[in-house]
Design a protein around this motif. Structure first.
Motif, PDB file in Angstrom:
ATOM      1  N   GLU A   2      51.877 -18.552  76.557  1.00 44.70           N
ATOM      2  CA  GLU A   2      51.391 -19.860  76.195  1.00 44.70           C
ATOM      3  C   GLU A   2      52.351 -21.180  76.486  1.00 44.70           C
ATOM      4  O   GLU A   2      51.975 -22.294  76.692  1.00 44.70           O
ATOM      5  CB  GLU A   2      51.193 -19.805  74.560  1.00 44.70           C
ATOM      6  N   LYS A  13      52.166 -22.504  79.974  1.00 40.53           N
ATOM      7  CA  LYS A  13      51.050 -23.273  80.301  1.00 40.53           C
ATOM      8  C   LYS A  13      51.446 -24.720  80.555  1.00 40.53           C
ATOM      9  O   LYS A  13      50.965 -25.326  81.319  1.00 40.53           O
ATOM     10  CB  LYS A  13      50.011 -23.039  79.393  1.00 40.53           C
ATOM     11  N   ARG A  56      51.821 -26.104  83.971  1.00 43.47           N
ATOM     12  CA  ARG A  56      50.752 -26.630  84.755  1.00 43.47           C
ATOM     13  C   ARG A  56      49.773 -27.429  84.341  1.00 43.47           C
ATOM     14  O   ARG A  56      48.469 -27.577  84.670  1.00 43.47           O
ATOM     15  CB  ARG A  56      50.237 -25.237  85.061  1.00 43.47           C
ATOM     16  N   GLU A  57      49.998 -28.324  83.147  1.00 43.66           N
ATOM     17  CA  GLU A  57      49.222 -29.178  82.679  1.00 43.66           C
ATOM     18  C   GLU A  57      48.512 -30.075  83.229  1.00 43.66           C
ATOM     19  O   GLU A  57      47.274 -30.498  83.167  1.00 43.66           O
ATOM     20  CB  GLU A  57      49.815 -29.697  81.307  1.00 43.66           C
ATOM     21  N   PRO A  63      44.681 -24.846  86.472  1.00 42.39           N
ATOM     22  CA  PRO A  63      45.947 -24.468  85.621  1.00 42.39           C
ATOM     23  C   PRO A  63      46.134 -22.868  85.903  1.00 42.39           C
ATOM     24  O   PRO A  63      47.245 -22.488  85.440  1.00 42.39           O
ATOM     25  CB  PRO A  63      45.499 -25.094  84.371  1.00 42.39           C
TER      26      PRO A  63
END
Length: 231
Positions: A30, A33, A36-37, A42
């Motif tokens: 989590e 992530k 790569r937002e 993504p």
């Protein structure tokens, strides 16, 4: 430790961890992530030859590189030396009641992750209520002694068993208490907990935990914050 771009580091670690059901693995995936937002796609790289070593960590091949994520025992089993600066980071994390996780890339330690798991609101109150009902609370965990004692002291648990081996020690403790005449209720959320859940008189799993733990339990707490009513 290796020099590596932070984003690439987290991509490799998240790819190795994405197939794991462990709560710490889910936290790592989590967190990764966020790197790569801003991208249209993504999705990160895929892992191959994934293997979960219960109670120690995981390993996988990502973009042709061997990624190993886990504790010091796993590194020792894989003949990977842990440098002094990594040892210092682990000690610092432990002092802050955080779980320190080592990451090795191609046989060399590349970084240390520190993950904190804050107490649920009301945890201390629940332990106090159980004590007033003459219900004894025992913490049995695979975490190290520093983290376990810190959390136990915070909530008021007097008996702690840390660094428990995942394949048998939790279940053995349940059977030991039963042999002493106690009725044992076990609460767990991970693969490591399923043998102990099966052995207990009352089995409770956290709904956000692993499927194996849920299947082994009599009772599943569907919410992370579950109201307890004592009749």
């Amino acid at each position: 430790m290796k020099n590596i771009v932070l984003r690439e580091f987290y991509e490799l670690v998240a790819a190795a961890e994405v197939n794991s059901e462990h709560p710490l693995a889910k936290a790592i995936v989590e967190y990764a992530k966020k790197f790569r937002e801003d991208e249209e796609n993504p999705a990160g790289p895929e892992a191959h030859d994934f293997a979960s070593i219960i109670g120690h960590g995981v390993k996988a091949i990502v973009q042709g590189r061997e990624i190993i994520v886990g504790n010091k025992s796993l590194m020792a089993d894989q003949n990977i030396a842990v440098p002094l600066d990594a040892e210092d980071y682990l000690a610092e994390a432990e002092g802050l009641a955080q779980t320190g996780i080592l990451v090795a890339i191609d046989g060399e330690v590349a970084g240390v992750l520190a993950i904190s798991d804050p107490l649920k609101p009301g945890a201390q109150e629940v332990i106090t209520i159980l004590k007033s009902m003459n219900v004894r609370s025992i913490m049995v965990t695979g975490d190290n002694w520093g983290i376990a004692n810190s959390i136990a002291n915070e909530v008021g648990i007097d008996t702690v068993i840390a660094e428990a081996k995942p394949d048998h020690q939790k279940a053995e403790k349940v059977k030991e208490l039963q042999a002493s005449g106690y009725t044992v209720a076990m609460v767990g959320d991970g693969i490591n907990d399923s043998p102990a859940l099966v052995a207990a008189d009352v089995e409770m799993a956290i709904g956000a935990g692993t499927n194996i733990a849920i299947e082994a339990a009599d009772i599943v707490l569907m919410k992370s914050r579950f109201p307890l009513y004592f009749l």
